[in-house]
Design an enzyme around this catalytic site. Structure first.
Site, mmCIF file in Angstrom:
data_model
loop_
_atom_site.group_PDB
_atom_site.id
_atom_site.type_symbol
_atom_site.label_atom_id
_atom_site.label_comp_id
_atom_site.label_asym_id
_atom_site.label_seq_id
_atom_site.Cartn_x
_atom_site.Cartn_y
_atom_site.Cartn_z
ATOM 1 N N ARG A 10 -5.217 11.032 3.793
ATOM 2 C CA ARG A 10 -4.023 11.768 4.213
ATOM 3 C C ARG A 10 -2.953 11.740 3.130
ATOM 4 N NH1 ARG A 10 -0.595 11.213 6.688
ATOM 5 N NH2 ARG A 10 -0.112 13.362 7.238
ATOM 6 N N ARG A 67 -8.486 -0.559 4.901
ATOM 7 C CA ARG A 67 -7.631 0.472 4.306
ATOM 8 C C ARG A 67 -6.247 -0.062 3.979
ATOM 9 N NH1 ARG A 67 -6.640 5.323 7.757
ATOM 10 N NH2 ARG A 67 -5.200 5.577 6.038
ATOM 11 N N ASP A 115 4.647 0.275 11.931
ATOM 12 C CA ASP A 115 3.404 -0.349 11.457
ATOM 13 C C ASP A 115 3.255 -1.792 11.943
ATOM 14 O OD1 ASP A 115 3.435 1.329 8.208
ATOM 15 O OD2 ASP A 115 2.916 2.003 10.214
ATOM 16 N N CYS A 143 -4.745 12.141 12.316
ATOM 17 C CA CYS A 143 -5.541 10.906 12.357
ATOM 18 C C CYS A 143 -5.394 10.334 13.757
ATOM 19 C CB CYS A 143 -5.041 9.935 11.299
ATOM 20 S SG CYS A 143 -3.448 9.235 11.701
ATOM 21 N N LYS A 160 0.861 -1.212 0.000
ATOM 22 C CA LYS A 160 0.000 0.000 0.000
ATOM 23 C C LYS A 160 0.881 1.241 0.000
ATOM 24 C CE LYS A 160 -1.753 1.488 4.060
ATOM 25 N NZ LYS A 160 -1.384 2.876 4.414
ATOM 26 N N ASN A 161 1.919 1.225 0.858
ATOM 27 C CA ASN A 161 2.735 2.433 1.044
ATOM 28 C C ASN A 161 3.765 2.649 -0.050
ATOM 29 O OD1 ASN A 161 1.189 2.891 3.258
ATOM 30 N ND2 ASN A 161 2.716 2.236 4.745
ATOM 31 N N ARG A 211 0.173 14.267 12.588
ATOM 32 C CA ARG A 211 0.656 14.085 11.206
ATOM 33 C C ARG A 211 1.014 15.434 10.553
ATOM 34 N NH1 ARG A 211 -0.979 8.844 9.867
ATOM 35 N NH2 ARG A 211 0.743 8.795 8.410
ATOM 36 N N PRO A 212 1.912 16.220 11.167
ATOM 37 C CA PRO A 212 2.302 17.507 10.580
ATOM 38 C C PRO A 212 2.969 17.317 9.212
ATOM 39 C CG PRO A 212 3.816 16.889 12.322
ATOM 40 C CD PRO A 212 2.694 15.895 12.384
ATOM 41 N N ILE A 213 3.013 18.384 8.423
ATOM 42 C CA ILE A 213 3.656 18.313 7.106
ATOM 43 C C ILE A 213 4.707 19.409 6.956
ATOM 44 C CG2 ILE A 213 1.697 17.200 5.954
ATOM 45 C CD1 ILE A 213 0.970 20.011 4.852
ATOM 46 N N ASP A 214 5.227 19.899 8.084
ATOM 47 C CA ASP A 214 6.216 20.986 8.039
ATOM 48 C C ASP A 214 7.456 20.608 7.232
ATOM 49 O OD1 ASP A 214 6.401 19.190 10.347
ATOM 50 O OD2 ASP A 214 8.195 20.324 10.883
ATOM 51 N N LEU A 215 7.884 19.358 7.320
ATOM 52 C CA LEU A 215 9.100 18.943 6.584
ATOM 53 C C LEU A 215 8.835 18.907 5.072
ATOM 54 C CD1 LEU A 215 10.322 16.082 8.967
ATOM 55 C CD2 LEU A 215 11.150 18.459 8.842
HETATM 56 C C1 EPZ Z 1 4.327 6.749 6.166
HETATM 57 O O1 EPZ Z 1 3.613 7.799 6.804
HETATM 58 C C2 EPZ Z 1 3.358 5.583 6.062
HETATM 59 N N1 EPZ Z 1 2.203 5.953 5.250
HETATM 60 C C3 EPZ Z 1 2.894 5.168 7.462
HETATM 61 O O2 EPZ Z 1 2.053 4.029 7.317
HETATM 62 C C4 EPZ Z 1 4.123 4.769 8.282
HETATM 63 O O3 EPZ Z 1 3.727 4.419 9.581
HETATM 64 C C5 EPZ Z 1 5.115 5.943 8.318
HETATM 65 O O4 EPZ Z 1 5.456 6.340 6.959
HETATM 66 C C6 EPZ Z 1 6.397 5.595 9.057
HETATM 67 O O5 EPZ Z 1 7.019 4.515 8.438
HETATM 68 C C7 EPZ Z 1 2.337 5.943 3.909
HETATM 69 O O6 EPZ Z 1 3.400 5.694 3.358
HETATM 70 C C8 EPZ Z 1 1.083 6.241 3.116
HETATM 71 P P1 EPZ Z 1 6.563 10.029 8.360
HETATM 72 P P2 EPZ Z 1 4.255 9.295 6.858
HETATM 73 O O7 EPZ Z 1 6.462 11.296 7.593
HETATM 74 O O8 EPZ Z 1 4.929 9.601 5.580
HETATM 75 C C9 EPZ Z 1 6.699 13.226 11.829
HETATM 76 C C10 EPZ Z 1 0.196 2.678 7.769
HETATM 77 O O9 EPZ Z 1 -0.263 2.158 8.803
HETATM 78 N N2 EPZ Z 1 6.642 14.225 10.741
HETATM 79 O O10 EPZ Z 1 7.794 9.194 8.232
HETATM 80 O O11 EPZ Z 1 3.203 10.232 7.328
HETATM 81 C C11 EPZ Z 1 5.360 12.510 11.991
HETATM 82 O O12 EPZ Z 1 4.491 13.264 12.818
HETATM 83 C C12 EPZ Z 1 0.688 4.105 7.784
HETATM 84 O O13 EPZ Z 1 0.294 2.093 6.659
HETATM 85 C C13 EPZ Z 1 6.826 15.567 11.063
HETATM 86 O O14 EPZ Z 1 7.027 15.935 12.209
HETATM 87 O O15 EPZ Z 1 5.329 9.090 8.023
HETATM 88 C C14 EPZ Z 1 5.750 11.199 12.623
HETATM 89 O O16 EPZ Z 1 5.862 11.385 14.022
HETATM 90 C C15 EPZ Z 1 0.538 4.740 9.163
HETATM 91 N N3 EPZ Z 1 6.757 16.481 10.047
HETATM 92 C C16 EPZ Z 1 7.122 10.926 12.028
HETATM 93 O O17 EPZ Z 1 7.596 12.171 11.481
HETATM 94 C C17 EPZ Z 1 6.528 16.131 8.746
HETATM 95 O O18 EPZ Z 1 6.504 17.013 7.859
HETATM 96 C C18 EPZ Z 1 7.102 9.885 10.923
HETATM 97 O O19 EPZ Z 1 6.271 10.362 9.895
HETATM 98 C C19 EPZ Z 1 6.350 14.752 8.451
HETATM 99 C C20 EPZ Z 1 6.406 13.816 9.466
#
Ligand code: EPZ
Length: 418
Positions: free
Chosen positions: A92, A395, A303, A116, A22-23, A121-125
């Protein structure tokens, strides 16, 4: 609302194949917005998240067609820039579209995807990276408006975010010149996106190393089979270990599951990797794990934290599970306790006093991986377990009950009025 009815006591036994991850499929679908030629993806699972992503592509002007597990996307003429609110808040992962739409059409206007169950789930990065590529970004009234011509830059991520790495990687391919992205995520799904883009002609170096060098590239269409789903594979291997069975996941990639298989061995299970795939089994007692923490790849995947916590409830002794990636990913614990598990949560740590028998009860999935964990616990519980809110499980796990049934367990999907 649909639910699963599980009668516990039967071990998981047999061989399965898992679909494309999925990811990996979700960002690869988003990447199609970078292209002007058709793409064919093979092995794609029927998941609500995938279907929602296809709707997003159509809303932006793509034509899509699914035949079984083959999806065709024709992005020719997809000049949409505005993501409908209803669609982008439903998924998302719509945020993965920001970079590609901006890179393709010079503008992108999206709703904030929002948080969620497992975190804000911030997107600042994501936004920091796109700004460094030259995007002008305005955030107001819950929407993000990006525009501008992109040019290569040196970007260092504060945290190896999967989504931010993918968004920046996709945008950088169409930026002028070259981009170096350091502290990039190294998850197999990120590498698979990079490999898909290289198949489309993308010039990307350092895949899997944590530092990506991305050159402006002329891209074309392709046919591609995304990587098998290591999280579905891992969930089933944990189920085999937990129930005292034996499961082979025929197309699992051993290197993608190393953190899990090492921990399964530490818990007293047998793991075999050979030409038939990855096999997990357990004949003796499950052993506790003194400390297990989730981390970015190649660490233990967040996960699989909930399914592994469910396994630890059956290991005689005290185990410690620490969630270090998301801030609120212990939602499965209160539900596991309804089944009789003895778990104490302190912050993002779960102290599991394992070895007590589980008894069937009504429980509710709070996020997709928590839901899978409750199913595994129900397979071990005495009597009947009802897992509610299975649409969350749908999902991320295609027809999960059919896979578990094919492995010899007693599970069915039922309709509930509550
Ligand atoms: C991806 O989410 C996956 N989703 C998630 O799978 C997975 O758990 C996660 O990576 C970690 O491996 C998809 O690929 C669709 P991150 P993503 O950005 O990209 C923080 C599932 O169950 N962060 O690596 O959102 C964030 O809050 C889902 O299949 C910031 O602070 O993960 C988190 O604490 C759940 N700022 C950490 O980083 C940002 O801009 C990891 O998030 C982005 C993230």
């Amino acid at each position: 609302m649909e639910a699963f009815r599980i009668i516990g006591g039967k071990p998981l036994v047999g061989t399965v194949r898992v679909c494309a991850a999925k990811n990996a499929v979700l960002p690869i679908l988003a990447a199609c917005m970078l292209l002007h030629e058709p793409v064919t993806l093979n092995g794609c699972p029927y998941l609500s998240d995938v279907e929602n992503m296809l709707s997003l592509l159509c809303a932006l002007g793509c034509r899509t067609r699914r035949e079984g597990k083959t999806i065709q996307i024709d992005p020719k003429g997809a000049d949409g820039c505005v993501m409908p609110e209803a669609l982008s808040s439903a998924l998302r992962s719509s945020i993965f579209m920001l970079g590609p739409v901006l890179a393709r059409n010079g503008m992108a206007d999206f709703a904030y995807p929002g948080g969620c169950e497992i975190g804000a789930r911030p997107i600042d990065l994501h936004l920091q990276g796109l700004r460094k590529l030259g995007a002008h970004i305005e955030e107001k009234h819950g929407r993000i408006r990006c525009e501008g011509k992109l040019r290569g830059a040196h970007i260092h991520l504060d945290y190896p975010s999967v989504g931010a790495t993918e968004n920046i990687l996709m945008a950088a391919l169409c930026a002028e010149g070259t981009t170096v992205l350091s502290n990039a995520a190294r998850e197999p799904e990120v590498n698979d996106l990079a490999n898909f883009l290289r198949t489309c002609g993308g010039r990307i170096e350092g895949v899997g190393t944590g530092t990506l060098t991305i050159h402006n590239s002329v891209l074309h269409g392709c046919t591609y089979a995304p990587v098998p789903d290591r999280i579905t594979a891992g969930t089933l291997l944990i189920g085999a270990a937990m129930t005292g069975g034996r499961v082979t996941v025929a197309d699992a990639v051993p290197e993608h599951l190393l953190a899990l298989t090492e921990k399964l061995k530490e818990a007293g299970c047998q793991v075999l990797c050979d030409e038939s795939g990855v096999t997990a089994s357990r004949t003796g007692k499950l052993l506790p794990i003194s400390r297990l923490e989730t981390a970015p790849f190649p660490g233990f995947p967040t996960d699989l934290q909930a399914p592994m916590t469910a396994l630890l409830t059956q290991a005689v002794g005290t185990s410690l599970m620490q969630e270090k990636v998301f801030e609120n990913r212990m939602l499965h614990v209160p539900e596991l306790k309804k089944l009789g598990a003895d778990i104490t949560v302190q912050g993002n740590s779960a102290i599991v006093s394992g070895g007590r028998p589980l008894y069937g009860a009504e429980v509710t999935a709070k996020d997709l991986r928590a839901g899978a964990a409750l199913c595994l616990a129900g397979l071990c519980a005495q009597g009947e377990t009802i897992v509610k809110n299975v649409r969350l499980i749908d999902r991320g796990y295609a027809r999960f009950e059919e896979i578990l049934k094919s492995l010899g367990t007693d599970i069915e999907r039922i309709e509930r009025n509550d």
